[in-house]
Design an enzyme around this catalytic site. Structure first.
Site, PDB file in Angstrom:
ATOM      1  N   GLY A  10      -1.268  53.871  25.870  1.00 58.32           N
ATOM      2  CA  GLY A  10      -2.329  54.653  25.713  1.00 58.32           C
ATOM      3  C   GLY A  10      -1.764  55.856  24.634  1.00 58.32           C
ATOM      4  O   GLY A  10      -0.635  55.829  24.391  1.00 58.32           O
TER       5      GLY A  10
ATOM      6  N   CYS B 200       4.189  50.888  28.343  1.00 65.23           N
ATOM      7  CA  CYS B 200       4.309  52.104  27.745  1.00 65.23           C
ATOM      8  C   CYS B 200       4.011  53.098  28.253  1.00 65.23           C
ATOM      9  O   CYS B 200       4.390  53.795  28.992  1.00 65.23           O
ATOM     10  CB  CYS B 200       3.703  51.682  26.259  1.00 65.23           C
ATOM     11  SG  CYS B 200       4.039  52.901  24.824  1.00 65.23           S
ATOM     12  N   TYR B 201       2.541  53.778  27.677  1.00 63.78           N
ATOM     13  CA  TYR B 201       2.105  54.792  28.617  1.00 63.78           C
ATOM     14  C   TYR B 201       2.117  54.854  30.319  1.00 63.78           C
ATOM     15  O   TYR B 201       2.288  55.557  31.039  1.00 63.78           O
ATOM     16  CB  TYR B 201       0.620  55.144  28.157  1.00 63.78           C
ATOM     17  CG  TYR B 201       0.120  56.529  28.848  1.00 63.78           C
ATOM     18  CD1 TYR B 201       0.638  57.752  28.512  1.00 63.78           C
ATOM     19  CD2 TYR B 201      -0.645  56.169  30.007  1.00 63.78           C
ATOM     20  CE1 TYR B 201       0.047  58.966  28.918  1.00 63.78           C
ATOM     21  CE2 TYR B 201      -1.088  57.537  30.621  1.00 63.78           C
ATOM     22  CZ  TYR B 201      -0.835  58.801  30.100  1.00 63.78           C
ATOM     23  OH  TYR B 201      -1.068  59.897  30.686  1.00 63.78           O
TER      24      TYR B 201
ATOM     25  N   HIS C 228       5.753  46.322  24.076  1.00 68.58           N
ATOM     26  CA  HIS C 228       4.534  45.781  24.301  1.00 68.58           C
ATOM     27  C   HIS C 228       4.613  44.327  24.228  1.00 68.58           C
ATOM     28  O   HIS C 228       4.508  43.796  23.046  1.00 68.58           O
ATOM     29  CB  HIS C 228       3.525  46.145  23.015  1.00 68.58           C
ATOM     30  CG  HIS C 228       2.979  47.719  23.258  1.00 68.58           C
ATOM     31  ND1 HIS C 228       1.884  48.039  23.960  1.00 68.58           N
ATOM     32  CD2 HIS C 228       3.591  48.877  22.559  1.00 68.58           C
ATOM     33  CE1 HIS C 228       1.657  49.475  23.713  1.00 68.58           C
ATOM     34  NE2 HIS C 228       2.731  49.589  23.138  1.00 68.58           N
TER      35      HIS C 228
ATOM     36  N   GLU D 136       2.581  42.050  25.078  1.00 69.66           N
ATOM     37  CA  GLU D 136       1.323  41.425  24.830  1.00 69.66           C
ATOM     38  C   GLU D 136       1.067  41.061  23.167  1.00 69.66           C
ATOM     39  O   GLU D 136       0.287  40.428  22.880  1.00 69.66           O
ATOM     40  CB  GLU D 136      -0.033  42.216  25.121  1.00 69.66           C
ATOM     41  CG  GLU D 136       0.018  43.647  24.683  1.00 69.66           C
ATOM     42  CD  GLU D 136       0.837  44.964  25.224  1.00 69.66           C
ATOM     43  OE1 GLU D 136       1.746  44.449  25.934  1.00 69.66           O
ATOM     44  OE2 GLU D 136       0.626  45.877  24.844  1.00 69.66           O
TER      45      GLU D 136
ATOM     46  N   SER E  55     -28.407  30.381  17.034  1.00 73.26           N
ATOM     47  CA  SER E  55     -28.157  30.795  15.654  1.00 73.26           C
ATOM     48  C   SER E  55     -27.448  29.780  14.835  1.00 73.26           C
ATOM     49  O   SER E  55     -27.210  29.597  13.495  1.00 73.26           O
ATOM     50  CB  SER E  55     -27.445  32.220  15.580  1.00 73.26           C
ATOM     51  OG  SER E  55     -26.208  31.926  16.223  1.00 73.26           O
TER      52      SER E  55
ATOM     53  N   GLY F  69     -24.157  29.962  15.480  1.00 78.20           N
ATOM     54  CA  GLY F  69     -22.662  30.537  15.645  1.00 78.20           C
ATOM     55  C   GLY F  69     -22.265  29.981  16.789  1.00 78.20           C
ATOM     56  O   GLY F  69     -23.007  29.488  17.740  1.00 78.20           O
TER      57      GLY F  69
ATOM     58  N   ASP G  31     -21.136  31.652  19.824  1.00 80.26           N
ATOM     59  CA  ASP G  31     -21.579  31.986  21.271  1.00 80.26           C
ATOM     60  C   ASP G  31     -22.875  31.317  21.543  1.00 80.26           C
ATOM     61  O   ASP G  31     -22.895  30.766  22.482  1.00 80.26           O
ATOM     62  CB  ASP G  31     -21.658  33.542  21.284  1.00 80.26           C
ATOM     63  CG  ASP G  31     -20.437  34.385  20.831  1.00 80.26           C
ATOM     64  OD1 ASP G  31     -19.405  33.562  20.765  1.00 80.26           O
ATOM     65  OD2 ASP G  31     -20.568  35.325  20.171  1.00 80.26           O
TER      66      ASP G  31
ATOM     67  N   LYS H  59     -13.544  35.881  22.951  1.00 79.78           N
ATOM     68  CA  LYS H  59     -14.121  34.809  21.923  1.00 79.78           C
ATOM     69  C   LYS H  59     -13.302  33.474  21.910  1.00 79.78           C
ATOM     70  O   LYS H  59     -13.691  32.506  21.818  1.00 79.78           O
ATOM     71  CB  LYS H  59     -13.722  35.598  20.646  1.00 79.78           C
ATOM     72  CG  LYS H  59     -14.430  34.826  19.455  1.00 79.78           C
ATOM     73  CD  LYS H  59     -16.121  35.121  19.401  1.00 79.78           C
ATOM     74  CE  LYS H  59     -16.726  34.604  18.302  1.00 79.78           C
ATOM     75  NZ  LYS H  59     -18.144  34.999  18.124  1.00 79.78           N
TER      76      LYS H  59
END
Ligand code: XMP
Length: 521
Positions: A62, A89-90, A175, A177, A229, A231, A233, A377
């Site tokens: 953070g 981290c934080y 980090h 990640e 659409s 797309g 999703d 996503k």
């Protein structure tokens, strides 16, 4: 606000968000390890934390400093859970201070690569070794809290990782990640699977299966409407619902005259009725209606409004022809949910300036079905692949709701749309042929109604300009222009000018976001 656990979500982790730009990446790493997790803001309250019943908690990084008076603290309810903890981290600084250690502000902020040396074996980091990791911090732990041992160091941070292995509490300054951190994926996998004991149940096949079963139960004998659409999703929602309820689903695909080349055919082919998919697809040809209403409008926001409203009118008209519809399906995904949770709990956050076309009037009174609410996503894409959707559809670049409408600058004319469709198709075809399509996040052509002189063959040409735009980004909030090879851009330019009559010149857009945006309007 967190979802009710069912089978594949029952063994889950909680990520407490202290506002790091990497929090969503943490969640993605945990889920890549096959373990379900959710992100909740740090001040969500003890009841929500207890009710969530996680098998482990990760405390994110953070922007704040624990050395300043009113910095956010870890809710005591987290410690009362008695489950493994991992501070990043934080999160590490907060753990250190709350357990009685000392955190100091460094004079030099450490940002970028660092070599971290593990000094003892641990369940989290394995045998002692050296690895290159990503650092982004100002503060560091100066004194270990009681009961904690030093686990790793860097040149700048003598305590770069610490642990109390007897209670399964771990913390790292770096980090893991971020993809540049070596061994980061393994670290999250060890934490989620070995230390917290979660089984890898969160797989695309299981996610699809569970969504299908639960929607079948929810919907019963009633009928569902979906605005498709083309797309990723909405296509994945369609594929899930088709399997769940077959012909109780009706999809409406609106051809607004501002689609990419072959878009309509692709959607029709992907959702053609087959033994596997029994789907009612209504394709509405509304190109004249859209282009008619857009005639004379040159303001970008004005065009967006007209396109959005016309879409709703068409959709509503079609749905009124159908009987027994009780549900409206939508492709809301997890980042949208996190964003609205952040605003619910009053966090500062970035509001997306664009929404998909398709906000429907209240008078429609339909119940909402949102099967992708818990997915990122990339998970939506993996579910799409697991359901057998074609890869070209699943891995496509994003396409804005107003379509080519915001890629033709100023007033829209059908002839401009036709030229743009062809130019865009050439660009995308060449990107695929050169294996560059997946290397960029979004690429497209833009129509500039500015006349310039050219010579094609022996003839003078005085026509409009096509701009090529390609960007690299992870979140579409910021983006850098893609450094496509000159020879490649040259080839695309030649093809566009030679093959399309109405173009005299091609330019390449070298603006990053900010200060530019990805789209030109
Ligand atoms: P900008 O142009 O704001 O775009 O940098 C960021 C991302 O959003 C997409 N975009 C839109 N999507 N309706 C949408 O559904 C819109 O009006 C819209 N405008 C931009 C854009 O393609 C990019 O992926």
């Amino acid at each position: 606000m967190s979802s009710k656990p069912n089978a594949i979500q029952s063994q889950r982790l909680l990520i407490i968000d202290f506002g790091s730009q990497y929090t969503q990446l943490i969640a993605r790493r945990v889920r890549e390890a096959g373990v379900y997790c959710e992100i909740l803001p740090f001040d969500v309250g003890p009841d929500v934390i207890r009710d969530f019943a996680p098998r482990g908690v990760i405390l994110s990084g953070g922007p704040e400093s624990v050395t300043e008076g009113r910095s956010p603290r870890i809710d005591e309810a987290v410690f009362e859970l008695g489950v493994p903890l991992l501070g990043i981290c934080y999160g590490m600084h907060a753990l250190a201070t709350q357990f009685g250690g000392e955190v100091v502000s460094s004079s030099a902020r450490e940002f970028g690569h660092a070599d971290v040396t593990t000094v003892m074996p641990s369940k989290l980091l394995g045998e002692p070794t050296q690895r290159s990791v990503w650092m982004s911090h100002g503060d560091k732990v100066a004194t270990l809290p009681q009961g904690f041992e030093l686990l790793a160091q860097t040149a700048n941070a003598p305590i770069a990782a610490m642990m109390d292995q007897s209670r399964d509490i771990y913390a790292v300054q770096f980090h893991p990640e971020v993809t540049h951190s070596e061994g980061g994926r393994e670290l999250y996998q060890e934490f989620a699977r070995t230390i917290c004991g979660c089984e890898p149940l969160w797989t695309p096949e299981n996610i699809a299966e569970q969504a299908i079963v639960s929607m079948r139960e929810q919907v019963g004998d009633s009928h569902v409407l979906l605005g498709l659409s083309g797309g990723v999703d909405s296509s994945v929602v369609a594929a899930l619902l088709a399997r769940a309820i077959g012909d109780q689903l009706t999809c409406v695909f609106v051809d607004n005259g501002l689609l990419r080349k072959n878009e309509r055919d692709q959607v029709e082919a992907a959702f053609a009725p087959s033994k596997a998919l029994n789907l009612n697809l209504i394709v509405v040809d509304a190109a004249d209606e859209f282009l008619g209403k857009l005639s004379g409008e040159s303001d970008p926001e004005g065009k967006r409004k007209i396109i959005g409203n016309t879409f709703i009118e068409v959709f509503e008209r079609e749905s009124n022809k159908l009987e027994g519809i009780e549900w409206l399906a939508q492709g809301t995904i997890y980042p949208d949910v996190i964003e609205s949770a952040a605003s619910k709990y009053g966090k500062a956050h970035v509001i997306k300036s664009h929404h998909n076309v398709g906000g429907l009037p209240d008078r429609m009174k339909l119940k909402l079905l949102e099967p992708l609410r818990e997915l990122f996503k990339d998970e939506v894409r993996e579910v799409g692949v697991a359901l057998g959707l074609p890869a070209e559809l699943v891995y496509r670049h994003p396409f804005p709701g107003p379509g080519l409408g915001v890629r033709i600058l100023g007033e829209i004319h059908q002839s401009y749309a036709e030229v743009l469709r062809e130019a865009d198709a050439i660009f995308i075809e060449e990107l695929r042929a050169a294996d560059l399509y997946d290397a960029v996040s979004q690429a497209f052509a833009v129509y500039l109604p500015v006349k310039s002189v050219g010579v094609v063959g022996d003839a003078r040409r005085y026509e409009h300009v096509i701009a090529l735009r390609a960007v690299a980004t992870t979140d579409f909030m910021t983006a850098t222009w893609a450094e496509l090879p000159y020879a490649f851009i040259g080839k695309v330019s030649n093809r566009i000018i030679n093959e399309i009559e109405g173009v005299s010149r091609v330019v390449y857009d070298v603006s990053s976001k900010p200060p530019a945006t990805i789209e030109w309007e």
